[in-house]
Write a protein that holds these residues in place. Structure first.
Motif, PDB file in Angstrom:
ATOM      1  N   SER A 353       0.817  -1.203   0.000  1.00 62.81           N
ATOM      2  CA  SER A 353       0.000   0.000   0.000  1.00 62.81           C
ATOM      3  C   SER A 353       0.860   1.267   0.000  1.00 62.81           C
ATOM      4  O   SER A 353       1.888   1.335   0.669  1.00 62.81           O
ATOM      5  CB  SER A 353      -0.911   0.016   1.233  1.00 62.81           C
ATOM      6  N   VAL A 355      -0.663   4.051   0.957  1.00 66.81           N
ATOM      7  CA  VAL A 355      -1.415   4.896   1.892  1.00 66.81           C
ATOM      8  C   VAL A 355      -0.541   5.284   3.079  1.00 66.81           C
ATOM      9  O   VAL A 355      -0.107   4.431   3.859  1.00 66.81           O
ATOM     10  CB  VAL A 355      -2.686   4.177   2.373  1.00 66.81           C
ATOM     11  N   VAL A 542      -9.103   0.561   0.322  1.00 69.14           N
ATOM     12  CA  VAL A 542      -8.838   1.459  -0.806  1.00 69.14           C
ATOM     13  C   VAL A 542      -9.742   1.064  -1.967  1.00 69.14           C
ATOM     14  O   VAL A 542      -9.762  -0.099  -2.393  1.00 69.14           O
ATOM     15  CB  VAL A 542      -7.357   1.386  -1.244  1.00 69.14           C
ATOM     16  N   ALA A 550      -8.228   7.352  -6.278  1.00 70.05           N
ATOM     17  CA  ALA A 550      -8.537   6.376  -5.240  1.00 70.05           C
ATOM     18  C   ALA A 550      -9.072   7.051  -3.983  1.00 70.05           C
ATOM     19  O   ALA A 550      -8.716   8.185  -3.663  1.00 70.05           O
ATOM     20  CB  ALA A 550      -7.292   5.564  -4.901  1.00 70.05           C
ATOM     21  N   VAL A 552      -9.889   6.290   0.280  1.00 72.07           N
ATOM     22  CA  VAL A 552      -9.405   5.435   1.368  1.00 72.07           C
ATOM     23  C   VAL A 552     -10.294   5.607   2.596  1.00 72.07           C
ATOM     24  O   VAL A 552     -10.680   6.728   2.942  1.00 72.07           O
ATOM     25  CB  VAL A 552      -7.939   5.774   1.729  1.00 72.07           C
TER      26      VAL A 552
END
Length: 558
Positions: A353, A355, A542, A550, A552
């Protein structure tokens, strides 16, 4: 007779010890019947790591040598074992020219958490004679560490692993305990091993208390610190396959080196890395201002700027980690920093990821009111959060230091989403810039993202008079809802049905490892995901949708 035998017993024991030592040190390993006329110039070593080809997930090696015809061998036979099970064997006829034959035998093994044994035999009629053997050979990734003393230290016991390798002049290829790989490097490697099942080799040429120019490539490329690293990588046969270089240095430059001087030296260093290590990825830890008692904030700012100026270079914050003012404690310090750098590396090298993998960094700052400054940070998913009282770590900058120092003494603030809002009392006309200098004391006063990574420090970032114009967003954001967000069983994802496109849902754990993924057709209006088998903790869901950015959401598995 009894007396005669016992009188020679000590000599017999000494002689046998010498023979045993010679036997163990033999480069041909045990059960070898090698003889004159055989010259094997390239063969894997015990515990060697063969660099992984990312496209095939295999490590490759070519066995080389020359054999004389008077040995009586007509062919060579290669056997490859995985965990003592024979998985591959091949025969290679010898073609003699003027009584000798050169041989080149390619081999490959999978990059996995398995030890391989390699055996090479000479073939005479139907008999096989063992010529060379290597045990515990693996295939995996090579990571180089360099810089100052925060890179030194032995791996703690919990971070050691039999599939973590190292190389040194004294011990050759071996396990990580035979070098000083740093305290945080093995934490990165252990995460890679546990989460991606790839063996890792660490090479570390760090040296404490020296400035950046100590590490630069010399006119004679095999001298100095740079040359020593090159020679070690060449002897280990991995020079052409280094995957990542991690740099942590700068405290010794913090007394007099300017921002531009440091940046120019680092750019020269990384340019040489790119020449010598093809396709390598580069990362650096940002030092803390005043760490190890240096007096100027230039190096931390130079490192932040370098990441913005060099395509592909990423900088990781050392804020919000426990320090003694120069070095770091392991628990809450080096272990946390290793986890952060792992998430960053994994997001680029292992498909994990993205993120919050990068450290939050200042993007712009402006006066949102007469005595109020808003700072917009990038690389932030979700909300920033404060720990303790981080506001004394901010400093206003201007032409009159006495005035701005006085204004800085009463800064208060708050966070909202990815923004920091600072407020102060007094005339703001002399304020031109804002700095976040962090602190070296071991106190818990920080601004962090949802994964606990501290924001990057910055120095004298210009403050504009008004908010910057918002950038148009033509892509839109994929929108969806989750319920419940705290559960031990399952979650339900819902999204708008109008003009819905094909979607992909992925779930990542707190260290960025993907634990679930599913493609969703545009006709589907929702998706239920069973998370009952997930380990308790925080996860990020996600949603990627064709034509949109995207989105989240955070959930908690209890």
């Amino acid at each position: 007779m009894f007396v005669l035998v016992t009188s020679f017993l000590p000599l017999y024991i000494i002689t046998m010890k010498k023979l045993l030592l010679l036997f163990l040190l033999s480069p041909f390993g045990i059960c070898t019947n090698a003889q004159n006329g055989i010259d094997i110039t390239a063969f894997p070593k015990d515990k060697q790591l063969l660099p992984r080809n990312v496209a095939t997930n295999k490590g490759y090696y070519t066995i080389l040598g020359k054999i004389q015809q008077n040995t009586g061998f007509s062919a060579l036979h290669l056997k490859i074992f995985k965990a003592e099970t024979l998985v591959k064997e091949s025969s290679h006829p010898l073609s003699f020219n003027q009584n000798s034959a050169s041989f080149s035998i390619p081999m490959e093994i999978n990059a996995e958490l398995m030890d391989y044994k390699i055996e090479l035999y000479g073939v005479k009629n139907t008999d096989l004679t063992l010529l060379r053997k290597a045990e515990r050979v693996v295939a995996g990734d090579v990571i180089v560490i360099n810089g100052q003393s925060n890179n030194l230290g032995s791996a703690v016991e919990t971070d050691q692993d039999p599939f973590m390798r190292s190389y040194s002049e004294q011990f050759g290829w071996n396990e990580i305990r035979y070098i000083q790989p740093s305290k945080w490097g093995p934490r990165i490697a252990k995460n890679i091993i546990d989460n991606h099942k790839i063996p890792v080799a660490i090479f570390n040429e760090s040296y404490g208390g020296v400035r950046l120019d100590y590490f630069l490539k010399k006119a004679d490329p095999l001298t100095g610190n740079y040359g020593e690293m090159l020679k070690k990588l060449e002897k280990a046969e991995v020079k052409s396959n280094v995957r990542a270089i991690i740099w942590w240095q700068g405290e010794s430059d913090g007394w007099e080196t300017s921002i531009d001087e440091y940046k120019n030296m680092y750019k020269k260093l990384q340019a040489d890395w790119f020449k010598d290590f093809k396709n390598v990825k580069c990362y650096l830890f940002q030092i803390r201002f005043r760490s190890c008692t240096h007096v100027k904030p230039y190096i931390m700012e130079a490192q932040r700027q370098l990441a913005a100026e060099i395509d592909g270079l990423n900088v990781m914050s050392t804020n919000a980690a426990r320090s003694d003012g120069c070095h770091f404690y392991y628990t809450g310090g080096y272990d946390s920093l290793g986890n952060r750098m792992y998430r960053l590396i994994a997001s680029e090298m292992y498909g994990a990821s993205t993120v919050n993998a990068q450290a939050p960094d200042v993007e712009k700052a402006w006066f949102s009111a007469e005595n109020e400054i808003t700072i917009q940070l990038k690389n932030v998913v979700g909300n920033l959060k404060t720990i303790g009282n981080p506001w004394p770590d901010f400093r206003l900058e201007g032409l009159d230091a006495a005035i701005t120092d006085k204004l800085s003494q009463n800064i208060q603030g708050s966070v909202s989403g990815s923004q920091i809002i600072l407020r102060f009392i007094g005339d703001s006309s002399s304020v031109k810039g804002i700095s976040y200098l962090s602190h070296i004391e071991n106190r818990d006063d920080w601004i962090v993202n949802l994964l606990g990574t501290g924001i990057l420090s910055f120095y004298n970032v210009p403050i504009s008079a008004k908010p910057p114009a918002p950038k148009p967003n033509t892509e839109g954001v994929a929108t969806f809802d989750i319920s419940p967000t705290v559960t031990g069983n399952s979650i339900l994802l819902k999204w708008p049905t109008t003009k819905s496109n094909k979607k992909r849902v992925a779930i990542y754990n707190a260290v960025g490892v993907q634990v679930f993924t599913k493609e969703v057709d545009k006709e589907e209006k929702n998706l239920r995901v069973d998370i009952s088998n997930f380990i308790s903790g925080h996860y990020f869901v996600v949603l990627n949708e064709v034509g949109k950015r995207a989105s989240v959401r955070k959930i908690v598995k209890i």
